[in-house]
Scaffold this motif. Structure first.
Motif, PDB file in Angstrom:
ATOM      1  N   THR A 128       0.853  -1.189   0.000  1.00  0.00           N
ATOM      2  CA  THR A 128       0.000   0.000   0.000  1.00  0.00           C
ATOM      3  C   THR A 128       0.889   1.240   0.000  1.00  0.00           C
TER       4      THR A 128
ATOM      5  N   SER B 216      -2.952  -0.546  -9.537  1.00  0.00           N
ATOM      6  CA  SER B 216      -3.429   0.007  -8.266  1.00  0.00           C
ATOM      7  C   SER B 216      -4.900  -0.302  -8.077  1.00  0.00           C
TER       8      SER B 216
ATOM      9  N   GLY C 271      -4.861   2.261  -0.994  1.00  0.00           N
ATOM     10  CA  GLY C 271      -4.134   2.317  -2.252  1.00  0.00           C
ATOM     11  C   GLY C 271      -3.298   1.102  -2.543  1.00  0.00           C
TER      12      GLY C 271
ATOM     13  N   LEU D 263      -1.188  -1.713  -4.234  1.00  0.00           N
ATOM     14  CA  LEU D 263      -0.368  -1.667  -5.443  1.00  0.00           C
ATOM     15  C   LEU D 263       0.219  -3.032  -5.745  1.00  0.00           C
TER      16      LEU D 263
END
Length: 239
Positions: free
Chosen positions: A21, A52, A58, A60
Motif C-alpha cells: 500500500t 493500483s 491504495g 499496489l
C-alpha cells in the motif's frame, strides 16, 4: 534517501512482497504519501507496470513481467561495476572473467552516448596496483555510499571536493582538495588528490572519508600524478 534510491527501494518492495500500500511504502522509504505517489507515477513513466486498487489504502501490485523502457543505470553505478571487476582481476580473484567482461560490454552499449563519454573520462582517472603484504588491514572500514556520485561531479567537472577525514590515529580534519585520480590497491581504495595547503599530492583512504561534497565554486587543472612502477591505468587491465 535520494530519489533514485527511493525508486529502487519501492520496486524491490513490490517485487518481494507481491502487493503493498502507499502507506506501507511511505513508511519503508521514509517519505510522505504524496512523495510516494509521485514516485509511482515516475516509475510508470520509466516503463514499470504498476497496478493500483481504488479505495482506502491504495493497494499496489507490480506486474512480474514489467520491463523498463529506458536504461536507468547511472555513470557511477556502471563505474562501480567496472572497477569492482577490475579490482578482483588485479587481486587475481575473478572467476568467469570472460562472462563478466561480456556482460559489462553489453551494459556499456546500452548507455546513451553522453553517458559513455562520461564513463570513459571517469575510467581514465582510475589506476590499479598491488598492496604491500606488510600493510595493516585490521582497521578497514566501509566506504561512504555517496563517494562515487560526488566523485563523478568532481572528476568530470574538475571541481574541488570537501570532506571530513579520519587518519590512522583517529584524528579528524576537514579537507578541500583537487581530486586527480583513484587508486585501487585491493582491498584498499584511495583518492589521490593535490592538496593546495600542502602544495603536494596526498593519498586519502576512501574508507576514512566521510561527508563528501562537490565544491562547485572552485575548479582546478589536471596534473600528472607520479605513480609507482607497479601501478597501471585501468585501461591496461581491459582485454
Amino acid at each position: 534517501m535520494t530519489v533514485r534510491l527511493r525508486h529502487d527501494a519501492i520496486v524491490r518492495s513490490l517485487r518481494r512482497n507481491g502487493t503493498s500500500t502507499i502507506d506501507k511504502l511511505a513508511e519503508e522509504v521514509g517519505a510522505s504519501r504524496r512523495t510516494v505517489l509521485r514516485d509511482i507515477s515516475a516509475l510508470r513513466d520509466e516503463g514499470f507496470v504498476i497496478h493500483s486498487d481504488v479505495g482506502r489504502g491504495g493497494g499496489l501490485q507490480l506486474d512480474p513481467l514489467s520491463m523498463q523502457t529506458t536504461a536507468r543505470l547511472s555513470v557511477p553505478e556502471v563505474f562501480a561495476l567496472l572497477i569492482s571487476v577490475a579490482a578482483m582481476r588485479a587481486a587475481g580473484n575473478l572467476p568467469f572473467s570472460d562472462l563478466a567482461d561480456t556482460g559489462l560490454a553489453k551494459i556499456e552499449k546500452a548507455l546513451p552516448r553522453e553517458k559513455v563519454r562520461d564513463l570513459r573520462s571517469f575510467l581514465a582517472c582510475l589506476h590499479i596496483g598491488q598492496l604491500s603484504p606488510l600493510q595493516n588491514l585490521s582497521d578497514v572500514g566501509k566506504m561512504d555510499s555517496e563517494l562515487l556520485t560526488v566523485f563523478e561531479i568532481c572528476f568530470l567537472k574538475q571541481h574541488y571536493i570537501h570532506f571530513e577525514y579520519r587518519d590512522a590515529k583517529g584524528r579528524k580534519t576537514k579537507r578541500e582538495v583537487e581530486p586527480q585520480a583513484m587508486l585501487i590497491l585491493p582491498p584498499l581504495w584511495y583518492l589521490v588528490a593535490w592538496d593546495p595547503t600542502r602544495d603536494d599530492f596526498r593519498h586519502f583512504r576512501m574508507d576514512r572519508i566521510s561527508s563528501p561534497v562537490a565544491v562547485d565554486t572552485r575548479s582546478f587543472r589536471r596534473r600528472h600524478v607520479p605513480f609507482e612502477d607497479d601501478v597501471c591505468p585501468y585501461s591496461d587491465l581491459v582485454p
